[in-house]
Each structure stands twice: as structure tokens, then as C-alpha cells.
Design a protein around this motif. Structure first.
Motif, PDB file in Angstrom:
ATOM      1  N   LYS A   1       0.809  -1.211   0.000  1.00  0.00           N
ATOM      2  CA  LYS A   1       0.000   0.000   0.000  1.00  0.00           C
ATOM      3  C   LYS A   1       0.851   1.275   0.000  1.00  0.00           C
ATOM      4  CE  LYS A   1      -3.868   0.247   0.409  1.00  0.00           C
ATOM      5  NZ  LYS A   1      -4.879   0.368  -0.655  1.00  0.00           N
TER       6      LYS A   1
ATOM      7  N   PRO B   1     -11.968  -4.912  -5.250  1.00  0.00           N
ATOM      8  CA  PRO B   1     -12.147  -4.934  -3.784  1.00  0.00           C
ATOM      9  C   PRO B   1     -12.406  -6.374  -3.316  1.00  0.00           C
ATOM     10  CG  PRO B   1     -13.413  -3.173  -4.775  1.00  0.00           C
ATOM     11  CD  PRO B   1     -12.919  -3.988  -5.902  1.00  0.00           C
TER      12      PRO B   1
ATOM     13  N   SER C   1     -11.533  -4.645   1.110  1.00  0.00           N
ATOM     14  CA  SER C   1     -10.199  -4.029   0.964  1.00  0.00           C
ATOM     15  C   SER C   1      -9.797  -4.091  -0.488  1.00  0.00           C
ATOM     16  CB  SER C   1      -9.172  -4.757   1.830  1.00  0.00           C
ATOM     17  OG  SER C   1      -9.066  -6.110   1.439  1.00  0.00           O
ATOM     18  N   ASP C   2      -8.958  -3.085  -0.943  1.00  0.00           N
ATOM     19  CA  ASP C   2      -8.495  -3.037  -2.328  1.00  0.00           C
ATOM     20  C   ASP C   2      -6.982  -2.842  -2.284  1.00  0.00           C
ATOM     21  OD1 ASP C   2      -7.997  -2.563  -5.021  1.00  0.00           O
ATOM     22  OD2 ASP C   2      -9.970  -1.636  -5.285  1.00  0.00           O
TER      23      ASP C   2
ATOM     24  N   ALA D   1      -8.230   2.634  -5.115  1.00  0.00           N
ATOM     25  CA  ALA D   1      -8.563   1.979  -3.845  1.00  0.00           C
ATOM     26  C   ALA D   1      -9.698   2.680  -3.122  1.00  0.00           C
ATOM     27  CB  ALA D   1      -7.328   1.938  -2.955  1.00  0.00           C
TER      28      ALA D   1
ATOM     29  N   ASN E   1     -11.357   5.416   5.227  1.00  0.00           N
ATOM     30  CA  ASN E   1     -12.161   4.187   5.251  1.00  0.00           C
ATOM     31  C   ASN E   1     -13.636   4.497   5.532  1.00  0.00           C
ATOM     32  OD1 ASN E   1      -9.826   2.609   4.864  1.00  0.00           O
ATOM     33  ND2 ASN E   1      -9.405   2.602   7.048  1.00  0.00           N
TER      34      ASN E   1
ATOM     35  N   ASP F   1     -14.470  -0.040  -6.566  1.00  0.00           N
ATOM     36  CA  ASP F   1     -13.351   0.902  -6.400  1.00  0.00           C
ATOM     37  C   ASP F   1     -13.530   2.075  -7.350  1.00  0.00           C
ATOM     38  OD1 ASP F   1     -12.619  -0.060  -8.887  1.00  0.00           O
ATOM     39  OD2 ASP F   1     -11.081  -1.402  -8.081  1.00  0.00           O
TER      40      ASP F   1
END
Length: 852
Positions: A92, A125, A153-154, A161, A184, A211
Motif C-alpha cells: 500500500k 475490492p 479491501s483493495d 482503492a 475508510n 473501487d
């Protein structure tokens, strides 16, 4: 061409940057670039000449991890050697820069190259799990409740993302996004409508994460929402009303039916127990049982449609939840009829006895006919046996009237046994019957009837007073007082005659029958009130009436013909010679009757005189003895016998004619005078007789003629108006004989016709002449009667001869062939038959016929 321009531009940019950075070269390559992709012209950017990169061995120095790039020895360009995955290389982290060391020999120099791997949207995702189970309690969880969800999550970064969430459509749930920080978002599941597990036990929703890449990539997660059960549902039957049927002859233990109840709850909340309640009628508890677990209904007792045709009850289904809930249903148990009951015939009213004069249509009885079964099994057909004289008429449903269809006659049938029969319409049909005894009461509708229309009664004369002559009986078929008969002499009588009337004297008068006979009112016994005298009364005809005691009284009549049978109670009586005065003859007759009571024979007090001429030939009649007997038949049948002198004398007497004639020619040797004793005797038992003395003088022919002339003149003086001569008397006699024969023949023919008619007529007819009649028959007591008034004179004199002639109906035997001798009469038994009933015909011949 465009690619080359862009690559050159990048190199220039890198060189400028390298120059600014103190000699460091920077390159940028997107991830997932294909192998062989030129990242940059490293040799040129490092200031190396063409060919120098190979000569100086331009190469990358390993940094401990695969750089996925290499330097082309020929061109000195930096190439992608293998797949570049930014997420793998840098995760990330952003930016993702790879620090590379490039080594050049001759002289040895180290250059630092920074390769930045740029992110592309190559990762969708990803949720932590493909399925997420969520349990939510029904009823307890209210709308608005929130249930946090794990987000996706991506692996990409940046805009690639940046995630957004959507939820599949649902009327019960919605999605709400909460920011936990600036980067988030936390999705939350919000309940918008109360859940009902029984309606939807499991909700399946799809949560999608998208996403921000171009194109956008998505990831999904299935949300399985399990609705946790609460005991909020009562058991439910699949029918609110159960209708079951069973024939009434079903055996005990038969399955009647099954009820089914379901509880949409789970576990113990759905476990159901069945209970039967509220029986109507309450006796249903004794014939029906319910299995509490299965809901099966069984028959535990005998059914009877006629007692209870329908059982109604309720069944409760209760679950085991807390608190327990229950459901109910109704059961209608219908009992089907079978033909197990025969019809019933009941007499509600009976009007007996029935009068025999009751009118047609009279109601005799009221009947009620029923059958406890129903439908065709209870439909009853009725009739009467025998079909007459009664019938059935329906008044209304189930009620009948027994009515009279024909006229009654108690004397023919005094009581009826009637059977009312009933048959239902079942299969097989059942029958029943009810017997009725219907007596018929009497009315006085029958008159007494005698067994015979005419009774012929024979009675001997001189019977004792009070002697029973006959018994009469009349039948009355009615009963009690209507059939009680009393008898009485109604009418009739006789003209009393006396023996003196036969000899010319006046006699008798009409005397009613009640002076001779009487009848017992109760027994019908007929008896004589006084001794009967045949010479006074020969036939008594009267009517006897029989009257019943009914109201009004009815009567019947019978004719009684009482014939008096002659007894030989009279001796023959000598009559004066022809030509003597009637008074003298009457006196002689009375003297004879007076003398007969003292002895058996009567003798004439005077001697009879006759003259005969010398030389008279044989057979010449010199005198005739005249006698009469008051009796009849054999008792009056006279015969004459020459009693003295016996032997062969010159004279003889005709046995039945009484004529005294010469037996041979007379001569002087016979003497001048002869005394003859002649006995006149009847045929009775015992025989009675009379004697006559005849003195016959033998004279010359001239003297005999003078004596005859003297007798003729005295005869003419004694009886004024006598016939002029023997020729005229003979002619008159012949005329009367022809008339009598014609009359007798005609009447005999009429008698034959009447006899034939009497065979067909209900009552015999009796024809009688105006004068007194005399029975002539072979009687049942053994005596034989013969008419004194025969067609032949029984005496010499014309004036006193009996002139009635009696002829029988065809019971006579045919007359013997040939004519009888002059002096001989045939036996009466050859001429007379037997009298039956009233089959006698009487004829009268004028009494003044001359004898001959």
C-alpha cells in the motif's frame, strides 16, 4: 511513432531530474507492463556513447530482491524483464520506487537509478469472506437496528482503492456507510421492517464494493440473515372445518379421519399436541378418540344414525413454546345411514266394530307409518292385504287412513283380519306389517227365511190333542236380537166338511187354522190343538210367520199344507137302491155312521128286493148293491162278496161293482125265491164290513116286467123330474164322460207343464180347486189313501156318487196296457205314486154324473 516520442520525452525528463538531483536517474513504469517494455535509455541517460554500454559492461547490481527489470547489453536500455506487480513490490506504499544500482566498468562507476512503479486498477475490492451469516431475532429486533459489516479491501492505491458500497434491494434492510477515518468507510446493515421468521426465515442479500478505478472493479459478499425464531405463531390447521363421513355400521377401530396442524415456529415452538374438546352431543366422547400426536380420529363405539346423525366437536392443537400457543379447528362427523331399520306401523286410532251398513269411505283406523332411516331407506310404501274391502289413503306424510272400499255384509264375513304392510326403499328392502282385527257389527238387514217355501205335513186322523205335527225352522243370519226369531200362525184355514155332505147333506163352514193347530213362538214346534178327522178336514193350508226381534222387525212367511191321513175308522154304509128318496138314503147313511162306533160291521135293517124272470140268461143284472165308505183310499175301496148261499148258486156278485147278476140261466128247479147275504168289505187294516140281504124272487117274464114298471113309476114319483127313459140317461152319461175325459186330459197336460216349471221356480206352486180336497198318497206312515170321489161311481144310485177326481203330477207310473175287466178294478198301488211337497193337482168332476 508516438511511443518513441513519449519515451524520448521521459528520458529527457529523467536526465534533467538526474542532473538536478546530483546525477541520479529516475524512471517510471506502470505495473503489469509487459516483459520487454523499454523503461528508459539508461546508457544514453548516463552519458554513454553508443556501443559503450556493452563495452563497459553496463549492468544492474542485485539489491536482494528481484527487480523485474534488466539492462539491455546491446542498446543499454532498461527493459521490463518480468511482471511488475506494484502491490507485491510495494503493497500500500505510495509512491512505489525501486532503487537500482547500475555499475559501469572502465572506469568503474556506480550510478543510482530510481524506478517508480505506478499503480493501475488491477485489483478488485475483496471482502474478508464471501458469505457472512447474521442472526437476527424476530419480534425482539425493532426496525432501525444497525448491524456493522466488515468492509472490503483493495490492494490498489489512490483512486483505485477508493471504495463505495451498494446493497441488493430489500424491503427489510438498507445500507448505511459510516466513516471511520478519512480514508475508510464502514458499511452498516440497517433493519427497516420487522422480521417474521415464518414469513421469510432467511434473508439473502448481496453487498457490493466498487473501487474508483477506470474501469471500476467490484467485489461482493453474500449476507445470509437468519431470522431467529420466537414462539409467535400458534399452530394452524390446514382446514378450519373438517368434514368426515362414516356409515353407521362401521366397525369399532375404523379410522374416521386425520387432522393436520402445522406451527411455522421451530423446535419446541413447533411441536404440537392435539386434544378433542366441545363435543355436541356429549355422547360423542364415547364413540370418538383422537390420537394426540398424530391427529388421527378413530371410532371407539357403535354408531346409530337414528340416534345421532352428526357429531360436532373441536380439536385444539397446542405447541410446546413458552408461552404455549394453540390453534383450533372444527370437525363435522356425519354418520351415513344404512338400511338397518324396518318400517314401523302404528295404529293411532281404531274405530271397531264397523257397522255392516257403513258407507263406502268410512274411516276405520288411523295409522302412522315411519322408518327411522333416511332418504330412500326411509321412504316407505304401504298397502293393505287383502286388497278388499279395505284400502289405504294417505292423509299427509307418514299418516294413512284405513277406509272402507266396499260394502260389508256381516252374514258373509263377520270379522276381517287386515294386514297393513310397509316396505322401505332400501337395498335390500326391509318390510314390516301390522295386523288389525276388524269385527263387523250387525244390523237388522236380513229377514227370517224358512228352509222351504212350502212345508207339506202329513198327520194321521184321530191324533191326540197336543201331538207334535212338525218342527218349522226359519234362519235369520243376523245375530243377537236381530236374529232371534219368534213364530206365529198368520193366516189360513179350511172349509170344514162332513161325511154327510158327501151323501147330500149340508155341512161345515170356514174355520181358521188357529182352531186346529198352534206353533210354539220360540221353537217353531207345530202341534195339533184337537184331534183331526179326515172326514171333516182333509187339507189345511195356512201361513206361519217368523218375525225377528230387530228394529224395525223383519219377517218371513212359509206356507204349511197339512194333509190329514185317513184311518180306517168308518165301515162301509149301504145306500138305498136307486130311485129311493134322498131323505131315506141320508137316514140310512146316518144310521150306518152311528152304528160303526159300536162294532166292526153294519147290517142293513131292511131286506132289499129284486125280481128275476124265469129263463133269464147268465149274466143278466138283477140288482146292484150300493155302498159308500166315509174313509178314503184303500180304506174306502170296497169289494162285494156273496156270503150266502155258498157254493154254486144261480147268482153271483161283482167283486167291485156290487152288481148281482145271474151266474147261469134260471130255470124252475132253482125255486121261486132266493135269499142272498152280501158282505161289503173295505181294504183297510183292520178291514171293516157291512152286510146286505137281498131277496130275489123268480117270476114270469111278464110279472118281472110289471115289477120293473112298478119300480120305475115309484121311482118317478119319489124323484120328480127323473129321466124319461133309459136311452136318454145313457146318452147323458156318454156326454158327461166325454167332457170329463177331455177335461182330465187337458188338466193333466197342464199339470205336466206346471211340474216342469216348478223345477225352476224358487217356490212350489199349489193349485187347488174351490171345493174340499182329499190327499191321495203313499204316506210315510204306511197307510194308503184313495179318493172317495173317483171318476167311477162306487154305488148304484146316481145321486150320492162321489165325483171329485185327483190326479198326481208326473210321479205316476204309466197305466197298465189294455182295459181292465168290467167287474175288476186294478190295484191302487199300481196307479198311485209318492207325494212330494206340493206336487198334487186336484180336479173336480160334477157330482151329478150318472154312474156307469
Amino acid at each position: 511513432m508516438g511511443e518513441r516520442c513519449r519515451a524520448a520525452l521521459r528520458v529527457l525528463v529523467l536526465q534533467a531530474a538526474w542532473a538536478l538531483a546530483g546525477g541520479q536517474v529516475r524512471y517510471s513504469v506502470p505495473e503489469e507492463a509487459e516483459a520487454g517494455t523499454v523503461v528508459g535509455r539508461l546508457a544514453q541517460d548516463l552519458g554513454l556513447e553508443a556501443g559503450e554500454a556493452e563495452a563497459r559492461r553496463l549492468r544492474l547490481v542485485a539489491q536482494g530482491r528481484r527487480a523485474s527489470v534488466e539492462v539491455s547489453g546491446a542498446s543499454g536500455a532498461l527493459l521490463v524483464s518480468s511482471r511488475l506487480d506494484r502491490e507485491e513490490l510495494c503493497g500500500k506504499s505510495a509512491p512505489c520506487a525501486l532503487r537500482l544500482e547500475v555499475l559501469v566498468e572502465r572506469p568503474l562507476r556506480v550510478f543510482h537509478v530510481e524506478l517508480e512503479v505506478t499503480d493501475i486498477n488491477d485489483n478488485a475490492p475483496i471482502f474478508p469472506a464471501a458469505r457472512k451469516n447474521i442472526s437476527i431475532a424476530e419480534l425482539a429486533t425493532l426496525p432501525g437496528s444497525r448491524f456493522p459489516l466488515e468492509g472490503a479491501s483493495d490492494a490498489d492505491i489512490g483512486a483505485n482503492a477508493q471504495l463505495s458500497y451498494t446493497l441488493s434491494p430489500s424491503e427489510y434492510f438498507s445500507l448505511d456507510l459510516q466513516k471511520s477515518n478519512e480514508r475508510n468507510l464502514i458499511p452498516e446493515l440497517v433493519l427497516t421492517k420487522s422480521l417474521d421468521r415464518e414469513t421469510i426465515p432467511v434473508h439473502r442479500l448481496m453487498l457490493t464494493a466498487s473501487d474508483g478505478g477506470r474501469p471500476s472493479l467490484t467485489g461482493t459478499m453474500e449476507l445470509v440473515i437468519l431470522v431467529v425464531d420466537a414462539n409467535d405463531n400458534a399452530p394452524q390447521f390446514n382446514q378450519s372445518v373438517y368434514k368426515v363421513q362414516l356409515p353407521e355400521n362401521a366397525a369399532v377401530g375404523t379410522l374416521v379421519g386425520r387432522v393436520n396442524a402445522t406451527d411455522p415456529d421451530l423446535g419446541s415452538n413447533s411441536e404440537v399436541t392435539f386434544t378433542a374438546i366441545s363435543f355436541i352431543p356429549p355422547s360423542g366422547r364415547d364413540v370418538i378418540s383422537l390420537n394426540p400426536e398424530t391427529g388421527e380420529i378413530h371410532l371407539t363405539g357403535a354408531l346409530d344414525f337414528e340416534e345421532v346423525s352428526v357429531f360436532d366437536f373441536r380439536i385444539e392443537a397446542r405447541d410446546h413454546g413458552t408461552p404455549s400457543l394453540s390453534g383450533h379447528c372444527s370437525v363435522e362427523f356425519q354418520v351415513l345411514d344404512v338400511n338397518d331399520n324396518a318400517p314401523e306401523v302404528r295404529v293411532t286410532s281404531l274405530s271397531v266394530p264397523v257397522s255392516e251398513d257403513a258407507a263406502v269411505g268410512t274411516v276405520v283406523a288411523l295409522l302412522s307409518v315411519s322408518d327411522r332411516d333416511s332418504g330412500a331407506n326411509g321412504r316407505v310404501r304401504c298397502w293393505v292385504w287383502p286388497a278388499s274391502p279395505f284400502g289405504l289413503e294417505a292423509t299427509f306424510a307418514g299418516s294413512y287412513s284405513l277406509v272402507l272400499r266396499e260394502a260389508l255384509d256381516r252374514e258373509r264375513v263377520s270379522e276381517y283380519e287386515v294386514e297393513v304392510r310397509a316396505e322401505d326403499g332400501g337395498a335390500p328392502a326391509l318390510r314390516a306389517s301390522r295386523g288389525l282385527r276388524v269385527p263387523v257389527s250387525d244390523v237388522n238387514d236380513n229377514a227370517p227365511a224358512f228352509a222351504q217355501a212350502v212345508y207339506t205335513v202329513l198327520a194321521r186322523e184321530n191324533n191326540a190333542a197336543g201331538a207334535e205335527l212338525a218342527r218349522l225352522w226359519a234362519r235369520d243370519p243376523d245375530e243377537a236380537g236381530n236374529g232371534r226369531v219368534s213364530y206365529s200362525v198368520w193366516e189360513g184355514g179350511a172349509a170344514a166338511a162332513s161325511w154327510s155332505s158327501w151323501s147330500g147333506a149340508a155341512g161345515g163352514g170356514w174355520r181358521p187354522a188357529s182352531s186346529y193347530v198352534s206353533v210354539d213362538a220360540e221353537s217353531g214346534r207345530l202341534w195339533a190343538l184337537q184331534p183331526l178327522d179326515y172326514e171333516e178336514l182333509q187339507v189345511l193350508q195356512f201361513e206361519v210367520r217368523a218375525v225377528d226381534a230387530g228394529e224395525p222387525p223383519l219377517c218371513g212367511n212359509a206356507t204349511v199344507q197339512l194333509f190329514v191321513l185317513d184311518e180306517n175308522d168308518n165301515a162301509p154304509a149301504l145306500l138305498p137302491p136307486a130311485g129311493s128318496a134322498p131323505e131315506a138314503g141320508g137316514a140310512a147313511a146316518e144310521a150306518a155312521r152311528a152304528a160303526q162306533a159300536a162294532g166292526g160291521s153294519v147290517s142293513a135293517s131292511d131286506t132289499l128286493w129284486a125280481w128275476a124272470a124265469w129263463g133269464a140268461p147268465a149274466g143278466q143284472v138283477v140288482a146292484k148293491i150300493r155302498a159308500v165308505d166315509a174313509d178314503s183310499g184303500y180304506n174306502a175301496w170296497l169289494r162285494y162278496e156273496l156270503w150266502e148261499p155258498r157254493g154254486k148258486g144261480p147268482f153271483r156278485v161283482g167283486l167291485y161293482s156290487g152288481e148281482v147278476s145271474t151266474a147261469r140261466a134260471l130255470d124252475e128247479a132253482d125255486g121261486p125265491r132266493h135269499r142272498l147275504l152280501i158282505v161289503v168289505r173295505d181294504h183297510g187294516e183292520p178291514a171293516r164290513s157291512a152286510t146286505a140281504t137281498l131277496s130275489v124272487s123268480l117270476v114270469e117274464a111278464a110279472e118281472a116286467a110289471l115289477a120293473a114298471a112298478a119300480g120305475s113309476s115309484s121311482s118317478s114319483r119319489a124323484a120328480a123330474g127323473a129321466d124319461a127313459g133309459a136311452g136318454a140317461a145313457g146318452a147323458a152319461t156318454n156326454v158327461w164322460l166325454v167332457v170329463a175325459i177331455c177335461a182330465v186330459s187337458s188338466l193333466f197336460l197342464l199339470a205336466v207343464v206346471l211340474y216342469g216349471a216348478s223345477r225352476w221356480a224358487p217356490r212350489a206352486a199349489v193349485l187347488s180347486g174351490p171345493g174340499p180336497t182329499t190327499l191321495v198318497c203313499a204316506s210315510e206312515v204306511g197307510s194308503w189313501s184313495y179318493s172317495q170321489r173317483h171318476s167311477r161311481s162306487l154305488c148304484v144310485a146316481d145321486g150320492a156318487a162321489k165325483s171329485d177326481l185327483m190326479v198326481f203330477s208326473p210321479n205316476f207310473p204309466p197305466p197298465p196296457p189294455g182295459a181292465a175287466p168290467k167287474d175288476t178294478q186294478p190295484e191302487p198301488s199300481a196307479l198311485l205314486g209318492t207325494v212330494s211337497g206340493a206336487s198334487l193337482v186336484y180336479f173336480s168332476v160334477p157330482s151329478h154324473l150318472p154312474s156307469g
